[in-house]
Scaffold this motif. Structure first.
Motif, short mmCIF file in Angstrom:
data_model
loop_
_atom_site.label_atom_id
_atom_site.label_comp_id
_atom_site.label_asym_id
_atom_site.label_seq_id
_atom_site.Cartn_x
_atom_site.Cartn_y
_atom_site.Cartn_z
N ARG A 72 0.83 -1.20 0.00
CA ARG A 72 0.00 0.00 0.00
C ARG A 72 0.87 1.26 0.00
O ARG A 72 0.60 2.23 -0.75
CB ARG A 72 -0.93 0.00 1.21
CG ARG A 72 -1.69 1.30 1.44
CD ARG A 72 -2.64 1.63 0.29
NE ARG A 72 -3.23 2.95 0.47
CZ ARG A 72 -4.29 3.19 1.25
NH1 ARG A 72 -4.87 2.20 1.92
NH2 ARG A 72 -4.78 4.41 1.34
N ASP A 73 1.90 1.28 0.82
CA ASP A 73 2.78 2.46 0.87
C ASP A 73 3.41 2.72 -0.50
O ASP A 73 3.52 3.88 -0.94
CB ASP A 73 3.89 2.25 1.90
CG ASP A 73 3.38 2.31 3.33
OD1 ASP A 73 2.25 2.82 3.54
OD2 ASP A 73 4.10 1.84 4.23
N GLN A 74 3.80 1.65 -1.18
CA GLN A 74 4.46 1.81 -2.48
C GLN A 74 3.49 2.28 -3.55
O GLN A 74 3.84 3.11 -4.40
CB GLN A 74 5.13 0.49 -2.87
CG GLN A 74 6.30 0.13 -1.95
CD GLN A 74 6.77 -1.30 -2.08
OE1 GLN A 74 6.10 -2.15 -2.66
NE2 GLN A 74 7.95 -1.58 -1.54
N VAL A 75 2.27 1.78 -3.51
CA VAL A 75 1.25 2.24 -4.46
C VAL A 75 0.91 3.70 -4.18
O VAL A 75 0.79 4.52 -5.10
CB VAL A 75 0.00 1.35 -4.39
CG1 VAL A 75 -1.15 1.95 -5.21
CG2 VAL A 75 0.32 -0.06 -4.90
N ASP A 76 0.75 4.05 -2.91
CA ASP A 76 0.47 5.44 -2.54
C ASP A 76 1.58 6.38 -3.04
O ASP A 76 1.30 7.49 -3.52
CB ASP A 76 0.34 5.58 -1.02
CG ASP A 76 -1.01 5.15 -0.49
OD1 ASP A 76 -1.97 5.06 -1.29
OD2 ASP A 76 -1.12 4.93 0.73
#
Length: 280
Positions: free
Chosen positions: A143-147
């Motif tokens: 999720r952090d990387q997609v964000d």
């Protein structure tokens, strides 16, 4: 070597070159003059699926068959559908075979440089398809990387519209393929081992391993949905439509029995297009 064999090999080389035209290419497709107000550029981000890997005659990228940005005649891609009403649209394919969410921000920077007005995102299969389940990207990290990637787009192209597509149901691939000996042989050479290794085994540990991969992909899809919602009204999630698509083996190539063939790319394009809200 006889002249007949030389001629045959020359024909085969020509066919391969034709089939793989556009492989790995990021060049814009030929276009008509843009009309005022029309989107001018579509950029496709993602991994080997979006790169069209394995959809031609060999296991290489084949961007012309991409479900998103393809301009070939075998796939009615999102790009080709958009061109009906936006004849000046150009397309770039920035997807990288093997890419995981960690590399998505770099692709997003390419989309900013492209001055993209429309962006498609399909990522996550390689985050799950690791050598072992313990190597899968943690859901929170994903999720952090997609964000981070979406933040690049929001800063650099705040008016762009973004389509985030759910991850195809890889567990279904095991379901429909584990009784096909050719698929099992191909998978045994290292295709998505976290899920597809020991494809015919019913050992409890193997069954549990497959279940963990399935759950992780579902978790990634949930985070893609949430990340798109957090992005704002210019981002649209496909609602899980691609993940729910009940594909069969006739939609994957007969080389690695994993990546979509041209028919599979076409079906993926159709499902994504219906969910995109971009028609008309």
């Amino acid at each position: 070597m006889s002249r007949r064999w030389i001629a045959a090999l020359a024909c085969l080389a020509a066919l391969v070159a034709l089939a793989c035209d556009g492989s790995g290419s990021a060049a814009p497709r030929p276009s008509d003059t843009p009309r005022p107000g029309d989107p001018r550029v579509l950029t496709a981000l993602g991994d080997s699926i979006t790169a069209g890997y394995g959809s031609c005659l060999v296991l290489v990228s084949c961007a012309r068959n991409s479900w998103s940005s393809g301009d070939g005649l075998r796939v009615e891609s999102v790009y080709r559908r958009l061109r009906v009403d936006t004849p000046g649209l150009r397309a770039y394919n920035r997807a990288v075979p093997g890419a995981r969410a960690a590399g998505l921000a770099d692709q997003a920077r390419s989309a900013v440089r492209d001055r993209a007005d429309l962006v498609t995102v399909l990522i996550g299969a390689n985050d799950a398809c690791r050598g072992d389940v313990d190597q899968m990207t943690p859901t929170a990290t994903f999720r952090d990387q997609v964000d981070a990637a979406l933040a690049v787009l929001r800063r650099g192209r705040p008016k762009a519209r973004v389509l985030v597509v759910s991850i195809p149901d890889l567990y279904r691939l095991w379901q429909v393929g584990h009784t096909e000996p050719r698929a099992v042989r191909a998978w045994s050479r290292g295709v998505c081992p976290a899920l597809l290794a020991d494809a015919t085994s019913t050992a409890p540990t193997v069954v549990a391993r497959r279940a963990r991969v399935r759950e992780r992909i579902e978790g990634y899809d949930g985070q893609l949905r949430a990340a798109c919602r957090a992005y704002g009204t210019r981002c649209r999630f496909d609602g899980g439509a691609v993940h729910r698509h009940r594909f069969d083996l006739d939609q994957v190539n007969a080389l690695d029995w994993f990546h979509p063939n041209a028919a599979g790319q076409g079906r993926l394009a159709e499902v994504a297009w219906r969910a995109s809200g971009w028609a008309g």
